[in-house]
Write a protein that holds these residues in place. Sequence first.
Motif, PDB file in Angstrom:
ATOM      1  N   VAL A  25     -20.084   7.748 -12.022  1.00 29.55           N
ATOM      2  CA  VAL A  25     -19.451   8.807 -11.630  1.00 29.55           C
ATOM      3  C   VAL A  25     -19.199   9.928 -12.299  1.00 29.55           C
ATOM      4  O   VAL A  25     -19.345  11.086 -11.814  1.00 29.55           O
ATOM      5  N   LEU A  27     -21.097  10.828 -14.973  1.00 25.03           N
ATOM      6  CA  LEU A  27     -22.311  11.813 -14.841  1.00 25.03           C
ATOM      7  C   LEU A  27     -22.556  12.496 -14.132  1.00 25.03           C
ATOM      8  O   LEU A  27     -23.029  13.704 -13.786  1.00 25.03           O
ATOM      9  N   ALA A  28     -22.424  12.114 -12.681  1.00 28.56           N
ATOM     10  CA  ALA A  28     -22.560  13.003 -11.286  1.00 28.56           C
ATOM     11  C   ALA A  28     -21.499  14.217 -11.641  1.00 28.56           C
ATOM     12  O   ALA A  28     -21.924  15.045 -11.032  1.00 28.56           O
ATOM     13  N   ARG A  29     -20.332  13.778 -11.725  1.00 27.19           N
ATOM     14  CA  ARG A  29     -19.358  14.870 -11.868  1.00 27.19           C
ATOM     15  C   ARG A  29     -19.747  16.001 -12.764  1.00 27.19           C
ATOM     16  O   ARG A  29     -19.336  17.351 -12.728  1.00 27.19           O
ATOM     17  N   ILE A  57     -20.924  10.570   1.878  1.00 25.88           N
ATOM     18  CA  ILE A  57     -22.274   9.666   2.030  1.00 25.88           C
ATOM     19  C   ILE A  57     -23.140  10.216   0.988  1.00 25.88           C
ATOM     20  O   ILE A  57     -23.741   9.567  -0.028  1.00 25.88           O
ATOM     21  N   SER A  58     -23.501  11.460   0.797  1.00 24.49           N
ATOM     22  CA  SER A  58     -24.242  12.084  -0.224  1.00 24.49           C
ATOM     23  C   SER A  58     -23.849  11.919  -1.703  1.00 24.49           C
ATOM     24  O   SER A  58     -24.499  11.502  -2.414  1.00 24.49           O
ATOM     25  N   ILE A  59     -22.333  11.875  -1.747  1.00 25.51           N
ATOM     26  CA  ILE A  59     -21.854  11.767  -3.108  1.00 25.51           C
ATOM     27  C   ILE A  59     -22.265  10.257  -3.391  1.00 25.51           C
ATOM     28  O   ILE A  59     -22.606   9.827  -4.524  1.00 25.51           O
ATOM     29  N   GLY A  60     -22.356   9.491  -2.360  1.00 26.89           N
ATOM     30  CA  GLY A  60     -22.327   7.857  -2.915  1.00 26.89           C
ATOM     31  C   GLY A  60     -23.914   7.482  -3.215  1.00 26.89           C
ATOM     32  O   GLY A  60     -24.242   6.817  -4.027  1.00 26.89           O
ATOM     33  N   GLN A  61     -24.702   8.673  -2.572  1.00 28.07           N
ATOM     34  CA  GLN A  61     -26.353   8.298  -2.995  1.00 28.07           C
ATOM     35  C   GLN A  61     -26.490   8.807  -4.392  1.00 28.07           C
ATOM     36  O   GLN A  61     -27.355   8.503  -5.106  1.00 28.07           O
ATOM     37  N   THR A  62     -25.672   9.887  -4.699  1.00 26.43           N
ATOM     38  CA  THR A  62     -25.830  10.342  -6.186  1.00 26.43           C
ATOM     39  C   THR A  62     -25.387   9.227  -7.189  1.00 26.43           C
ATOM     40  O   THR A  62     -26.104   9.179  -8.089  1.00 26.43           O
ATOM     41  N   VAL A  63     -24.164   8.782  -6.712  1.00 19.98           N
ATOM     42  CA  VAL A  63     -23.747   7.824  -7.899  1.00 19.98           C
ATOM     43  C   VAL A  63     -24.700   6.668  -7.841  1.00 19.98           C
ATOM     44  O   VAL A  63     -24.726   5.829  -8.912  1.00 19.98           O
ATOM     45  N   ALA A  64     -25.069   6.270  -6.699  1.00 23.42           N
ATOM     46  CA  ALA A  64     -26.171   5.104  -6.642  1.00 23.42           C
ATOM     47  C   ALA A  64     -27.095   5.292  -7.775  1.00 23.42           C
ATOM     48  O   ALA A  64     -27.793   4.242  -8.160  1.00 23.42           O
ATOM     49  N   ALA A  65     -27.682   6.613  -7.443  1.00 24.70           N
ATOM     50  CA  ALA A  65     -29.035   6.705  -8.489  1.00 24.70           C
ATOM     51  C   ALA A  65     -28.601   6.712 -10.025  1.00 24.70           C
ATOM     52  O   ALA A  65     -29.266   6.165 -10.753  1.00 24.70           O
ATOM     53  N   GLU A  66     -27.352   7.531 -10.232  1.00 24.73           N
ATOM     54  CA  GLU A  66     -26.932   7.298 -11.754  1.00 24.73           C
ATOM     55  C   GLU A  66     -26.700   5.796 -12.044  1.00 24.73           C
ATOM     56  O   GLU A  66     -27.242   5.651 -13.381  1.00 24.73           O
ATOM     57  N   PHE A  67     -26.180   5.007 -11.359  1.00 24.43           N
ATOM     58  CA  PHE A  67     -25.717   3.886 -11.694  1.00 24.43           C
ATOM     59  C   PHE A  67     -27.179   2.947 -11.650  1.00 24.43           C
ATOM     60  O   PHE A  67     -27.116   1.862 -12.807  1.00 24.43           O
TER      61      PHE A  67
END
Lengths: 84, 84, 84, 84, 84, 84
Positions: A25, A27-29, A57-67
């Motif tokens: 989270v 990293l994304a922020r 939903i799109s924020i969720g996709q970003t976090v999923a990728a970083e994770f």
Amino acid sequence: MSDLQLVPGNSLLTATPEEGRQLAVKLARLIIKLTQPDDEKRRQQRAIYADNPMMLISIGQTVAAEFATIAAANNYWRDQPQAH
Amino acid sequence: MSDLQLVPGNSLLTATPEEGRQLAVKLARLIIKLTQPDDEKRRQQRAIYADNPMMLISIGQTVAAEFATIAAANNYWRDQPQAH
Amino acid sequence: MSDLQLVPGNSLLTATPEEGRQLAVKLARLIIKLTQPDDEKRRQQRAIYADNPMMLISIGQTVAAEFATIAAANNYWRDQPQAH
Amino acid sequence: MSDLQLVPGNSLLTATPEEGRQLAVKLARLIIKLTQPDDEKRRQQRAIYADNPMMLISIGQTVAAEFATIAAANNYWRDQPQAH
Amino acid sequence: MSDLQLVPGNSLLTATPEEGRQLAVKLARLIIKLTQPDDEKRRQQRAIYADNPMMLISIGQTVAAEFATIAAANNYWRDQPQAH
Amino acid sequence: MSDLQLVPGNSLLTATPEEGRQLAVKLARLIIKLTQPDDEKRRQQRAIYADNPMMLISIGQTVAAEFATIAAANNYWRDQPQAH
């Protein structure tokens, strides 16, 4: 480039999946902060995100990728006892 | 950051693919909860998602991404007997 | 969470790439079903998807992501004789 | 599910990267065909894709995702002589 | 399918990361060319991309995805001397 | 193709995660520069990105994808002491 530190602690390694998720989270922020450095504007944008289903939903996709990257870095914390 | 726990059980390891898939859904939902902590607003948003085809597809992409990480963490549950 | 089974057969292992691809489609559809449980509404939404080029492309991205995981789980079915 | 074959040749293995790329395109198109089985409608949609920059980009993302899986399946065709 | 060659040199292997990145751009462009074969229309579309921030970002996502595959194919060019 | 160098230093290897993250941002920006070479137009576009929540999220997805490749190239900088 800006002086903003993009990887807190300068490491992808965390003790637990929970800490890894929190790092994802952050990293994304931090990329958002790099692109929009104004604190007040980001505060206003957070209110927009929170009320917009597609953005959530799109924020969720970003976090999923970083994770995904962080989890691989930590070898999925496999040495922990299984909790599920 | 909020006190919300982002990884239930603080582990990516599950006994079965089904439980892994359920965990993927939970991980995705918890990021939405982190960004929109208001329970009533999230309830209203769920109704919006459910009636919006593009949002439904995007939710599917998020879950697919989370599940990819969880499946890798569990070595794809290869030790289970083959069911298909 | 709902009682809906999200991974048919509770396994990612399939005998062939074709069956793996079909499983990928099913996994994607089951997340949509989880989010929109009403059968009649989903039937109507399928008609919308089918006539919307951008939605068709996005469905393709979801299936590609699910299939990547399933293919890795099956070690890409490398023990099969080469067909192409 | 439909009788449509989703993986031509029922294999991800190809002799060359070029054939792998063509397979990626076919896999992506077959998911669209599964969702929109009407040949005439798909023909009309192809004309829409071709004139829409955002759709062209999105098609590229789908093919890239399919190709990633196929390339991994073929161990990136590393035994071929280097051509670049 | 069209006679268009989708993988220049029919190989994913390149001598350097720079050449790998250029290959990623070419792979992405060739899928667009496959879908929109008209040179003049593609020239007009490039002008649209260049002035549209969201399309620019999406092009970046496509190239990132293609490059991930190429970089893995080349084992990340790890035998090169470190330059950063 | 343009003479623009797409991979600064022509290497994916960096000493630290922080430098890897900065490289990810640069890789993403260089693809935008390749597509829109006009410095003044890009300056104007950056102002648009910064005030558009959905674009900010999408930029984050691009950087996450680039970083995944760079992190894998560097074996996740696992030899560093753990900092979190």
